[in-house]
Design an enzyme around this catalytic site. Structure first.
Site, PDB file in Angstrom:
ATOM      1  N   HIS A 107      67.769  17.105  13.753  1.00 23.19           N
ATOM      2  CA  HIS A 107      68.737  17.255  12.644  1.00 23.19           C
ATOM      3  C   HIS A 107      69.023  18.723  12.400  1.00 23.19           C
ATOM      4  O   HIS A 107      68.179  19.588  12.613  1.00 23.19           O
ATOM      5  CB  HIS A 107      68.227  16.587  11.369  1.00 23.19           C
ATOM      6  CG  HIS A 107      66.880  17.068  10.927  1.00 23.19           C
ATOM      7  ND1 HIS A 107      65.713  16.571  11.466  1.00 23.19           N
ATOM      8  CD2 HIS A 107      66.505  17.993  10.016  1.00 23.19           C
ATOM      9  CE1 HIS A 107      64.678  17.169  10.903  1.00 23.19           C
ATOM     10  NE2 HIS A 107      65.133  18.046  10.021  1.00 23.19           N
ATOM     11  N   HIS A 109      70.229  21.306   9.415  1.00 19.76           N
ATOM     12  CA  HIS A 109      70.432  21.513   7.984  1.00 19.76           C
ATOM     13  C   HIS A 109      71.668  22.389   7.787  1.00 19.76           C
ATOM     14  O   HIS A 109      71.823  23.408   8.478  1.00 19.76           O
ATOM     15  CB  HIS A 109      69.264  22.292   7.369  1.00 19.76           C
ATOM     16  CG  HIS A 109      67.944  21.572   7.387  1.00 19.76           C
ATOM     17  ND1 HIS A 109      67.459  20.926   6.282  1.00 19.76           N
ATOM     18  CD2 HIS A 109      67.016  21.424   8.360  1.00 19.76           C
ATOM     19  CE1 HIS A 109      66.274  20.408   6.561  1.00 19.76           C
ATOM     20  NE2 HIS A 109      65.978  20.698   7.822  1.00 19.76           N
TER      21      HIS A 109
HETATM   22  P1  5GP Z   1      62.714  19.165   8.372  1.00 17.57           P
HETATM   23  O1  5GP Z   1      61.625  19.778   7.542  1.00 17.57           O
HETATM   24  O2  5GP Z   1      62.164  18.096   9.305  1.00 17.57           O
HETATM   25  O3  5GP Z   1      63.570  20.164   9.074  1.00 17.57           O
HETATM   26  O4  5GP Z   1      63.671  18.476   7.349  1.00 17.57           O
HETATM   27  C1  5GP Z   1      63.678  17.111   7.067  1.00 17.57           C
HETATM   28  C2  5GP Z   1      64.566  16.943   5.864  1.00 17.57           C
HETATM   29  O5  5GP Z   1      64.799  15.564   5.703  1.00 17.57           O
HETATM   30  C3  5GP Z   1      63.922  17.440   4.557  1.00 17.57           C
HETATM   31  O6  5GP Z   1      64.761  18.449   4.006  1.00 17.57           O
HETATM   32  C4  5GP Z   1      63.816  16.198   3.703  1.00 17.57           C
HETATM   33  O7  5GP Z   1      64.104  16.442   2.340  1.00 17.57           O
HETATM   34  C5  5GP Z   1      64.822  15.272   4.328  1.00 17.57           C
HETATM   35  N1  5GP Z   1      64.478  13.849   4.241  1.00 17.57           N
HETATM   36  C6  5GP Z   1      63.267  13.280   4.500  1.00 17.57           C
HETATM   37  N2  5GP Z   1      63.316  11.936   4.351  1.00 17.57           N
HETATM   38  C7  5GP Z   1      64.601  11.655   3.996  1.00 17.57           C
HETATM   39  C8  5GP Z   1      65.266  10.437   3.689  1.00 17.57           C
HETATM   40  O8  5GP Z   1      64.722   9.344   3.725  1.00 17.57           O
HETATM   41  N3  5GP Z   1      66.584  10.540   3.371  1.00 17.57           N
HETATM   42  C9  5GP Z   1      67.249  11.745   3.323  1.00 17.57           C
HETATM   43  N4  5GP Z   1      68.530  11.735   2.991  1.00 17.57           N
HETATM   44  N5  5GP Z   1      66.638  12.922   3.605  1.00 17.57           N
HETATM   45  C10 5GP Z   1      65.324  12.866   3.929  1.00 17.57           C
END
Ligand code: 5GP
Ligand code: ZN
Length: 148
Positions: A107, A109
């Site tokens: 993903h 951001h």
């Molecule tokens: P990472 O730390 O892996 O780069 O970011 C994962 C992101 O996914 C985090 O910012 C977190 O808030 C978001 N996230 C985690 N679970 C969910 C979910 O079930 N739905 C949504 N919309 N975002 C999520």
């Protein structure tokens, strides 16, 4: 926030793609979807993901790079529109636990920034307050739809 443990497929983002889990989707096409982060750092913080599962940067199909970036570009442009008035965006892909990746479905951001927002940005990193995601999603969808 969901965890992989709550997920029927073991991947919360695959569940969002299959509409098994809800999300505030602001953009979708054949290759990617974009939806609001459930714990945003800033209002309008959006995640852009490939529909097809990959865990991180190593295994994502490079052919998906263009659609992912194009969607991130749309979201960024919308965040700079009249409803959000961002001056810039941070675009980030956290790859691996060491890089603070917590959801292992690739993903990107897209986080809106404003001039002089260092303090509120740092606060957002700590508090991660959702705000009214439904209203924010409606505004962002409208901004993106207006681009077409
Ligand atoms: P990472 O730390 O892996 O780069 O970011 C994962 C992101 O996914 C985090 O910012 C977190 O808030 C978001 N996230 C985690 N679970 C969910 C979910 O079930 N739905 C949504 N919309 N975002 C999520
Ligand atoms: Zn997945």
């Amino acid at each position: 926030m969901s965890t992989a443990g709550d997920s029927p497929t073991g991947c919360v983002f695959c569940d969002i793609v299959s509409e098994t889990s809800p999300a505030h989707v602001v953009y979708s096409d054949d290759d990617v979807i974009a939806f609001l982060d459930i714990s945003p750092v800033a209002r309008g913080h959006t995640l852009v993901i490939p529909r097809r599962h990959s865990a991180g940067l190593d295994d994502v199909d490079p052919a998906l790079g263009a659609p992912l970036l194009a969607a991130a570009q749309r979201v960024a442009k919308a965040l700079k529109g009249s409803a959000f008035r961002a001056h810039g965006v941070n675009v980030a892909l956290n790859d691996g636990r060491a890089a603070m990746q917590t959801v292992f479905h690739t993903h990107i951001h897209v986080i809106p920034r404003r001039h002089g927002d260092k303090v509120s940005f740092a606060k957002g990193l700590l508090t991660r307050r959702s705000g009214d995601l439904a209203a924010i999603g409606t505004e962002l969808r409208a901004e993106i739809a207006a681009q077409r």
